[in-house]
Design a protein around this motif. Structure first.
Motif, PDB file in Angstrom:
ATOM      1  N   ILE A  99      -2.053   3.726  -7.208  1.00 49.76           N
ATOM      2  CA  ILE A  99      -2.430   3.702  -8.599  1.00 49.76           C
ATOM      3  C   ILE A  99      -3.511   2.455  -8.781  1.00 49.76           C
ATOM      4  O   ILE A  99      -4.119   2.293  -9.919  1.00 49.76           O
ATOM      5  N   ALA A 122       1.029  -1.342  -0.070  1.00 46.68           N
ATOM      6  CA  ALA A 122       0.061   0.119   0.033  1.00 46.68           C
ATOM      7  C   ALA A 122       0.794   1.211   0.026  1.00 46.68           C
ATOM      8  O   ALA A 122       0.467   2.211  -0.672  1.00 46.68           O
ATOM      9  N   TYR A 179       4.115 -12.853 -10.310  1.00 50.56           N
ATOM     10  CA  TYR A 179       3.117 -11.955 -11.191  1.00 50.56           C
ATOM     11  C   TYR A 179       3.517 -10.411 -10.788  1.00 50.56           C
ATOM     12  O   TYR A 179       3.181 -10.121  -9.668  1.00 50.56           O
ATOM     13  N   GLY A 228       7.549  -9.992  -7.076  1.00 49.82           N
ATOM     14  CA  GLY A 228       5.999 -10.523  -7.327  1.00 49.82           C
ATOM     15  C   GLY A 228       5.656 -11.560  -6.439  1.00 49.82           C
ATOM     16  O   GLY A 228       4.647 -12.618  -6.860  1.00 49.82           O
ATOM     17  N   PHE A 230      -7.493  -4.232   0.192  1.00 46.05           N
ATOM     18  CA  PHE A 230      -7.336  -5.527   0.445  1.00 46.05           C
ATOM     19  C   PHE A 230      -8.007  -5.977   1.829  1.00 46.05           C
ATOM     20  O   PHE A 230      -7.779  -5.043   2.713  1.00 46.05           O
ATOM     21  N   ASP A 246      -5.428   2.229   0.327  1.00 49.07           N
ATOM     22  CA  ASP A 246      -4.529   3.151  -0.039  1.00 49.07           C
ATOM     23  C   ASP A 246      -5.234   4.127  -1.273  1.00 49.07           C
ATOM     24  O   ASP A 246      -6.326   3.700  -1.658  1.00 49.07           O
TER      25      ASP A 246
HETATM   26  P1  ADP Z   1       5.678  -7.051  -5.622  1.00 51.12           P
HETATM   27  O1  ADP Z   1       5.376  -5.956  -4.717  1.00 51.12           O
HETATM   28  O2  ADP Z   1       6.824  -7.677  -5.066  1.00 51.12           O
HETATM   29  O3  ADP Z   1       6.092  -6.762  -7.078  1.00 51.12           O
HETATM   30  P2  ADP Z   1       3.621  -8.643  -4.991  1.00 51.12           P
HETATM   31  O4  ADP Z   1       3.019 -10.118  -4.923  1.00 51.12           O
HETATM   32  O5  ADP Z   1       3.248  -7.749  -3.546  1.00 51.12           O
HETATM   33  O6  ADP Z   1       4.804  -8.235  -5.573  1.00 51.12           O
HETATM   34  O7  ADP Z   1       2.621  -7.668  -5.864  1.00 51.12           O
HETATM   35  C1  ADP Z   1       2.239  -8.168  -7.059  1.00 51.12           C
HETATM   36  C2  ADP Z   1       1.628  -6.936  -7.873  1.00 51.12           C
HETATM   37  O8  ADP Z   1       0.469  -6.619  -7.701  1.00 51.12           O
HETATM   38  C3  ADP Z   1       2.908  -5.735  -7.793  1.00 51.12           C
HETATM   39  O9  ADP Z   1       3.756  -6.011  -8.740  1.00 51.12           O
HETATM   40  C4  ADP Z   1       1.971  -4.671  -7.926  1.00 51.12           C
HETATM   41  O10 ADP Z   1       1.887  -4.325  -9.369  1.00 51.12           O
HETATM   42  C5  ADP Z   1       0.643  -4.939  -7.804  1.00 51.12           C
HETATM   43  N1  ADP Z   1       0.084  -4.445  -6.187  1.00 51.12           N
HETATM   44  C6  ADP Z   1       0.216  -5.056  -5.152  1.00 51.12           C
HETATM   45  N2  ADP Z   1      -0.277  -4.222  -4.174  1.00 51.12           N
HETATM   46  C7  ADP Z   1      -0.862  -3.027  -4.911  1.00 51.12           C
HETATM   47  C8  ADP Z   1      -1.305  -1.817  -4.339  1.00 51.12           C
HETATM   48  N3  ADP Z   1      -1.582  -1.778  -3.121  1.00 51.12           N
HETATM   49  N4  ADP Z   1      -1.577  -0.805  -5.172  1.00 51.12           N
HETATM   50  C9  ADP Z   1      -1.285  -1.298  -6.451  1.00 51.12           C
HETATM   51  N5  ADP Z   1      -0.766  -2.335  -6.931  1.00 51.12           N
HETATM   52  C10 ADP Z   1      -0.360  -3.356  -6.166  1.00 51.12           C
END
Ligand code: ADP
Length: 428
Positions: free
Chosen positions: A369, A344, A384, A395, A424, A366
């Motif tokens: 984006i 977040a 991912y 990811g 979330f 949050d």
């Molecule tokens: P990482 O953050 O290491 O890339 P995550 O598994 O935590 O891997 O998240 C996967 C993807 O989900 C991130 O690369 C991001 O693009 C998207 N994401 C996760 N949490 C958020 C959020 N709070 N706001 C926007 N995009 C998010």
């Protein structure tokens, strides 16, 4: 089971199809041969008979004897017709008969017809063929019955054979399904089978199982080693910190930094425990595992992330909408909360990040984006990352969150927000 049945059925179908083709071809050729032979033989016989009749007629004409019918050498059920004066006239129904051999059907009666034209006069022999026709029908019925019987026999034989052929396959499938394959004591399957395709399948299964056992063994050693090797230095860090505090010689700033080292050490300890649990696929949470309330975990997380949020000019807020009295696995709850809060903060610039506690769960909201609807499932998959993903992430964070939630029977969902950003939701 469905495969076995399908295979048995396929063998039976192949048997029936082959029999159908062979017996069909046999029956058709038999019918054809009977037909050709009948036409040939009868035509020959009638031609000869007609020749004799005509010879007799010409003899009678030359000797002046005008007596008809009885004197002619005719077979039973055979009639002689002629367009000349020496015999009965050709009936109107037969007037259109062609030269040579033909067949004629009149209601229920069937006839062979043989016609010959001599000196401009048509002579004809007509022979009733009902009896032959009946025999022919009986033959055809016999052929049909034989074909049907061979198809029935083929399906029964095919079924028996398929069962016999499939028996070892079915046995292997049963053994593979029912025994506890991963037990190191489970004996190999291949020696039970002949050295045929099924035996080779069993041997391949044994070999694959061997690799799998080795991999599991390596993993078991690895998790054991990791847990042992990391626990010891972590304990050293923790006890050294305590000893340093006990000296009483540290300044306020040093004590603060020491406290941070202690917290980081215990975080690593928690993470190690979490990863070990997940790696083992262990469904037991154990009595020894530390428990925490939702509020307690939230306080820890706030302490941990407030500096990070401040550094990005974000307002990190803890909102308690309802009290929760449950106690939860401390490591798991910390990991889930930490990953959601870190994301977040990471995926928004400025604005507000809210950790909202409700009864039986919490939300992390949050104003960043956000995540497009079509990617809301994928982001929980390992490795991912969305195209516009920032930073150095792998990811993996959300996939760990998902696995921890599954392990604990918690639900994790991404709920759309009215404003921009993500929300979330974790439901215990
Ligand atoms: P990482 O953050 O290491 O890339 P995550 O598994 O935590 O891997 O998240 C996967 C993807 O989900 C991130 O690369 C991001 O693009 C998207 N994401 C996760 N949490 C958020 C959020 N709070 N706001 C926007 N995009 C998010």
């Amino acid at each position: 089971m469905a495969y076995k049945r399908a295979l048995t059925r396929r063998i039976v179908i192949a048997f029936v199809a082959i029999t159908l083709v062979v017996s069909g071809a046999f029956a058709l050729s038999l019918v054809y041969v009977v037909h050709v032979v009948e036409e040939h033989l009868v035509a020959e016989e009638l031609e000869e008979e007609l020749n004799q009749v005509l010879a007799r007629l010409s003899k009678m004409a030359s000797s002046g004897d005008s007596s008809e019918g009885p004197g002619l050498p005719l077979e039973p059920k055979t009639q002689f017709y002629t367009s000349g004066p020496q015999g009965p006239a050709i009936p109107r129904s037969l007037a259109g008969s062609r030269e040579g051999f033909s067949e004629f059907v009149d209601g229920a009666d069937a006839f062979y017809v043989f016609q010959q034209t001599r000196h401009g006069l048509r002579h004809m022999l007509v022979k009733e063929q009902n009896e032959f026709e009946q025999r022919e029908q009986a033959l055809y019925s016999g052929v049909l019955a034989g074909s049907l019987f061979s198809i029935l026999a083929a399906s029964i034989l095919g079924w028996l054979l398929a069962r016999r052929v499939m028996a070892p396959v079915a046995r292997l499938a049963r053994q593979v399904r029912h025994r506890d394959q991963l037990l190191p004591v489970a004996p190999p399957l291949a020696p039970d089978y002949a050295d045929d395709e099924v035996g080779q399948l069993a041997a391949a299964f044994d070999a694959t199982l061997g690799y799998l056992r080795q991999a599991l063994e390596r993993e078991r050693f690895f998790t054991g080693d990791v847990s042992h090797e990391l626990r010891t230095p972590l304990m050293v860090i923790a006890s050294s910190c305590e000893l340093l505090v006990e000296t009483g010689e540290l300044t306020g700033t040093q004590l603060k930094q020491l406290h941070q080292i202690e917290v980081a050490g215990s975080d690593i300890q928690e993470l190690v425990e979490t990863f070990l649990f997940l790696a083992r696929g262990d469904s037991r949470t154990g009595d020894t595992v530390a428990r925490v309330t939702l509020a307690g975990a939230a306080d820890n997380a706030m302490q941990r992330f407030s500096a990070m949020a401040n550094a990005k000019g974000q307002d990190l807020k803890l909102i308690v909408e309802a009290q929760d009295s449950g106690s939860y696995n401390a490591s798991f709850l910390a990991v889930v909360m930490a990953n959601l809060l870190r994301n977040a903060i990471h995926y928004s610039d400025g604005g507000e990040v809210r950790l909202v506690l409700v009864k039986g769960g919490f939300r992390v909201e949050d104003s960043g984006i956000g995540v497009a609807a079509e990617e809301q499932r994928e982001i929980f998959e390992p490795f991912y990352r969305i195209d516009h993903a920032r930073g150095e992430g792998q990811g993996l964070g959300l996939s760990i969150v998902k696995r921890v939630c599954q392990h604990q029977g918690w639900a994790i969902n991404l709920r759309p927000l009215d404003s921009a950003g993500s929300c979330f939701v974790v439901d215990f």
